[in-house]
Design an enzyme around this catalytic site. Structure first.
Site, PDB file in Angstrom:
ATOM      1  N   SER A   1      50.500 -70.646  -6.199  1.00 27.23           N
ATOM      2  CA  SER A   1      50.273 -70.326  -4.778  1.00 27.23           C
ATOM      3  C   SER A   1      49.387 -69.110  -4.617  1.00 27.23           C
ATOM      4  O   SER A   1      49.694 -68.051  -5.162  1.00 27.23           O
ATOM      5  CB  SER A   1      51.577 -69.932  -4.078  1.00 27.23           C
ATOM      6  OG  SER A   1      52.535 -70.889  -4.149  1.00 27.23           O
TER       7      SER A   1
ATOM      8  N   HIS B   1      48.450 -74.870  -1.636  1.00 24.28           N
ATOM      9  CA  HIS B   1      48.193 -75.622  -2.864  1.00 24.28           C
ATOM     10  C   HIS B   1      47.174 -76.719  -2.563  1.00 24.28           C
ATOM     11  O   HIS B   1      47.493 -77.684  -1.880  1.00 24.28           O
ATOM     12  CB  HIS B   1      49.473 -76.296  -3.367  1.00 24.28           C
ATOM     13  CG  HIS B   1      50.423 -75.353  -4.030  1.00 24.28           C
ATOM     14  ND1 HIS B   1      50.508 -75.210  -5.384  1.00 24.28           N
ATOM     15  CD2 HIS B   1      51.328 -74.493  -3.514  1.00 24.28           C
ATOM     16  CE1 HIS B   1      51.431 -74.303  -5.682  1.00 24.28           C
ATOM     17  NE2 HIS B   1      51.948 -73.849  -4.558  1.00 24.28           N
TER      18      HIS B   1
ATOM     19  N   HIS C   1      55.967 -79.696  -7.158  1.00 22.96           N
ATOM     20  CA  HIS C   1      57.246 -79.053  -7.446  1.00 22.96           C
ATOM     21  C   HIS C   1      58.378 -80.079  -7.357  1.00 22.96           C
ATOM     22  O   HIS C   1      58.287 -81.049  -6.620  1.00 22.96           O
ATOM     23  CB  HIS C   1      57.520 -77.936  -6.417  1.00 22.96           C
ATOM     24  CG  HIS C   1      56.450 -76.905  -6.352  1.00 22.96           C
ATOM     25  ND1 HIS C   1      55.288 -77.110  -5.655  1.00 22.96           N
ATOM     26  CD2 HIS C   1      56.357 -75.677  -6.905  1.00 22.96           C
ATOM     27  CE1 HIS C   1      54.516 -76.035  -5.781  1.00 22.96           C
ATOM     28  NE2 HIS C   1      55.134 -75.160  -6.532  1.00 22.96           N
TER      29      HIS C   1
ATOM     30  N   TYR D   1      61.114 -79.664  -5.836  1.00 19.64           N
ATOM     31  CA  TYR D   1      61.708 -79.704  -4.483  1.00 19.64           C
ATOM     32  C   TYR D   1      60.944 -80.615  -3.528  1.00 19.64           C
ATOM     33  O   TYR D   1      61.441 -80.940  -2.460  1.00 19.64           O
ATOM     34  CB  TYR D   1      61.826 -78.289  -3.881  1.00 19.64           C
ATOM     35  CG  TYR D   1      60.508 -77.570  -3.654  1.00 19.64           C
ATOM     36  CD1 TYR D   1      59.630 -77.939  -2.636  1.00 19.64           C
ATOM     37  CD2 TYR D   1      60.140 -76.511  -4.476  1.00 19.64           C
ATOM     38  CE1 TYR D   1      58.430 -77.281  -2.445  1.00 19.64           C
ATOM     39  CE2 TYR D   1      58.947 -75.847  -4.299  1.00 19.64           C
ATOM     40  CZ  TYR D   1      58.094 -76.239  -3.285  1.00 19.64           C
ATOM     41  OH  TYR D   1      56.906 -75.595  -3.119  1.00 19.64           O
ATOM     42  N   GLU D   2      59.729 -81.031  -3.928  1.00 21.27           N
ATOM     43  CA  GLU D   2      58.992 -81.958  -3.058  1.00 21.27           C
ATOM     44  C   GLU D   2      59.560 -83.370  -3.151  1.00 21.27           C
ATOM     45  O   GLU D   2      59.139 -84.257  -2.411  1.00 21.27           O
ATOM     46  CB  GLU D   2      57.505 -81.944  -3.424  1.00 21.27           C
ATOM     47  CG  GLU D   2      56.848 -80.609  -3.091  1.00 21.27           C
ATOM     48  CD  GLU D   2      55.398 -80.539  -3.539  1.00 21.27           C
ATOM     49  OE1 GLU D   2      54.562 -81.163  -2.871  1.00 21.27           O
ATOM     50  OE2 GLU D   2      55.117 -79.868  -4.548  1.00 21.27           O
TER      51      GLU D   2
ATOM     52  N   ALA E   1      53.600 -67.612  -8.313  1.00 16.42           N
ATOM     53  CA  ALA E   1      54.120 -66.536  -7.469  1.00 16.42           C
ATOM     54  C   ALA E   1      55.625 -66.513  -7.701  1.00 16.42           C
ATOM     55  O   ALA E   1      56.246 -67.571  -7.792  1.00 16.42           O
ATOM     56  CB  ALA E   1      53.820 -66.845  -6.012  1.00 16.42           C
TER      57      ALA E   1
ATOM     58  N   MET F   1      60.019 -71.407  -8.439  1.00 17.17           N
ATOM     59  CA  MET F   1      60.396 -72.819  -8.292  1.00 17.17           C
ATOM     60  C   MET F   1      59.501 -73.745  -9.107  1.00 17.17           C
ATOM     61  O   MET F   1      59.361 -74.923  -8.783  1.00 17.17           O
ATOM     62  CB  MET F   1      60.339 -73.201  -6.811  1.00 17.17           C
ATOM     63  CG  MET F   1      61.172 -72.306  -5.910  1.00 17.17           C
ATOM     64  SD  MET F   1      60.899 -72.664  -4.172  1.00 17.17           S
ATOM     65  CE  MET F   1      61.720 -71.258  -3.399  1.00 17.17           C
ATOM     66  N   SER F   2      58.869 -73.218 -10.151  1.00 18.66           N
ATOM     67  CA  SER F   2      57.944 -74.055 -10.929  1.00 18.66           C
ATOM     68  C   SER F   2      57.942 -73.592 -12.381  1.00 18.66           C
ATOM     69  O   SER F   2      58.892 -72.976 -12.856  1.00 18.66           O
ATOM     70  CB  SER F   2      56.523 -73.924 -10.348  1.00 18.66           C
ATOM     71  OG  SER F   2      56.042 -72.596 -10.523  1.00 18.66           O
TER      72      SER F   2
ATOM     73  N   ASN G   1      57.129 -60.790  -3.860  1.00 19.15           N
ATOM     74  CA  ASN G   1      58.176 -60.223  -2.979  1.00 19.15           C
ATOM     75  C   ASN G   1      59.338 -59.831  -3.860  1.00 19.15           C
ATOM     76  O   ASN G   1      59.484 -60.356  -4.961  1.00 19.15           O
ATOM     77  CB  ASN G   1      58.654 -61.299  -1.980  1.00 19.15           C
ATOM     78  CG  ASN G   1      59.146 -62.550  -2.696  1.00 19.15           C
ATOM     79  OD1 ASN G   1      58.349 -63.363  -3.182  1.00 19.15           O
ATOM     80  ND2 ASN G   1      60.447 -62.675  -2.788  1.00 19.15           N
TER      81      ASN G   1
ATOM     82  N   HIS H   1      57.432 -67.547   3.187  1.00 22.25           N
ATOM     83  CA  HIS H   1      56.279 -68.063   2.447  1.00 22.25           C
ATOM     84  C   HIS H   1      55.010 -67.317   2.850  1.00 22.25           C
ATOM     85  O   HIS H   1      54.114 -67.119   2.036  1.00 22.25           O
ATOM     86  CB  HIS H   1      56.137 -69.575   2.717  1.00 22.25           C
ATOM     87  CG  HIS H   1      55.121 -70.255   1.855  1.00 22.25           C
ATOM     88  ND1 HIS H   1      55.099 -70.133   0.474  1.00 22.25           N
ATOM     89  CD2 HIS H   1      54.079 -71.074   2.166  1.00 22.25           C
ATOM     90  CE1 HIS H   1      54.089 -70.849  -0.020  1.00 22.25           C
ATOM     91  NE2 HIS H   1      53.455 -71.418   0.989  1.00 22.25           N
TER      92      HIS H   1
END
Ligand code: HPA
Length: 273
Positions: A31, A62, A84, A86-87, A114, A212-213, A236, A248
Site C-alpha cells: 500500500s 493497490h 489479501h 481478507y478480500e 505497510a 495483513m499480508s 501507524n 486506512h
C-alpha cells in the site's frame, strides 16, 4: 494435476509470450509504494485482468498490474498491488502471483508492506527489515495436496528471510543514512484492525509489527526455495499504543510521506544484490 497447478499453468501461458527478459528479482509493492514501479526502465506492463484465473485486488491504493523491466543491470518483475486473504480469496489464490513469478524465473523476492508498529520504539514512518514472522493466526498457503514440482511437503522455515540479503539491506541503509529497524512481522487475517488486547498479546508473543499480508507470500516463496527479503513501513502505531483511532487514510498518508526514502532504499538495495 491439482486445480492450483492448472490455475498456475493457465496464468503462465497467458503471460509468457509478453516477457522479453527472464526476471531475476521479484518485488511486491505494498500500500502506498506502488510509485516505485514507475522508476523501472524499459517497462512492460501486464494487467492482472488480462491474465487467466488471476486474483485482482479490490483495495484502494493497490493498482493491479505487473511491471517488468530493469533496475540498473537487474531484470525485475514488480507487482503494483497484491491481493489479501481478507478480500475473500483462498490462500492458494493469494500466493498464486508469487508462484507465477518464480516460474517466470525470479529466484529472489523482495516483499514490502505497510504495517502497524507494535514495538514502542518504532514511530510512524520507521522502516523495518523483517527478520522473521508469525503466521499462527492465518491458514498456511501450503494446506492441501502438495505440488511436488514447486517444493517439498514439509518445508523448513528456520530461515525464511535470507540472512545475506538482510546484511546487504542493512549495509545499503547505512550507506544511505537511512535508519532501518529489525523486527518480527505478524500476519493477521484483517480486514479489521486489531484490538489493544490483541496487540498486547502479539507483543508478548514477540511481534514488532502487524499487517495483513506478506508472511503467507513468504511461506509460498520459501516452499519454492526463493531467497526472501522483507521491508515494512510502519505507517501507524498499532491499536491502543496511541489514543488515536486507526484508519486506512492514515496508513496511506504515512506511506506517501515515507515513499521517497523507501524508494531510495529499495532501489539501492536491488542494485547491491
Ligand atoms: N494493523 C494491521 N495492518 C496494518 C496496520 C495495523 O495497524 N497498519 C497497516 N497495516
Amino acid at each position: 494435476m491439482t486445480d492450483i497447478e492448472i490455475n498456475l499453468n493457465r496464468a503462465y501461458e497467458s503471460v509468457i509470450d509478453k516477457i522479453n527478459n527472464k526476471p531475476e528479482i521479484a518485488i511486491i509493492l505494498g500500500s502506498g509504494f506502488g510509485d516505485f514501479g514507475e522508476t523501472i526502465d524499459n517497462k512492460t506492463y501486464i494487467n492482472y485482468n488480462d491474465i487467466d484465473d488471476f486474483p485482482i485486488s479490490t483495495v484502494s491504493g493497490h493498482a493491479g498490474r505487473f511491471i517488468l523491466g530493469n533496475i540498473g543491470d537487474k531484470n525485475v518483475i514488480c507487482m503494483q498491488g497484491r491481493v489479501h486473504y481478507y478480500e475473500g480469496y483462498t490462500m492458494d489464490k493469494v500466493v498464486l502471483p508469487i508462484r507465477l513469478m518464480k516460474l517466470l524465473g525470479a529466484d529472489t523476492l523482495i516483499l514490502t508492506n505497510a504495517a502497524g508498529g507494535i514495538n514502542k520504539k518504532f514511530k510512524p514512518g520507521s522502516l523495518m527489515a523483517i527478520t522473521d514472522h508469525i503466521t499462527s493466526f492465518v491458514p498456511s498457503p501450503l494446506i492441501g495436496e502438495n505440488i511436488d514440482n514447486l517444493g517439498t511437503r514439509f518445508p523448513d522455515m528456520s530461515e525464511v528471510y535470507n540472512k545475506e540479503l538482510l546484511s546487504v539491506l542493512d549495509k545499503t541503509a547505512e550507506k544511505l543514512g537511512i535508519s532501518l529497524e529489525h523486527g518480527v512481522y505478524i500476519q493477521t487475517t484483517g480486514p479489521n484492525y486489531e484490538t489493544p488486547a490483541e496487540i498486547n498479546m502479539y507483543r508478548l508473543l514477540g511481534a514488532d509489527a502487524v499487517g495483513m499480508s506478506t508472511a503467507c507470500e513468504a511461506i509460498a516463496a520459501k516452499h519454492m526455495g526463493m531467497s526472501i527479503a522483507g521491508i515494512s513501513c510502519i505507517t501507524n502505531m498499532a491499536a491502543g499504543i496511541s489514543d488515536a483511532p486507526l484508519s486506512h487514510s492514515e496508513v496511506k498518508e504515512t506511506a506517501d510521506r515515507t515513499a521517497a526514502t523507501f524508494q531510495h532504499l529499495l532501489r539501492e538495495f536491488i542494485l547491491s544484490i
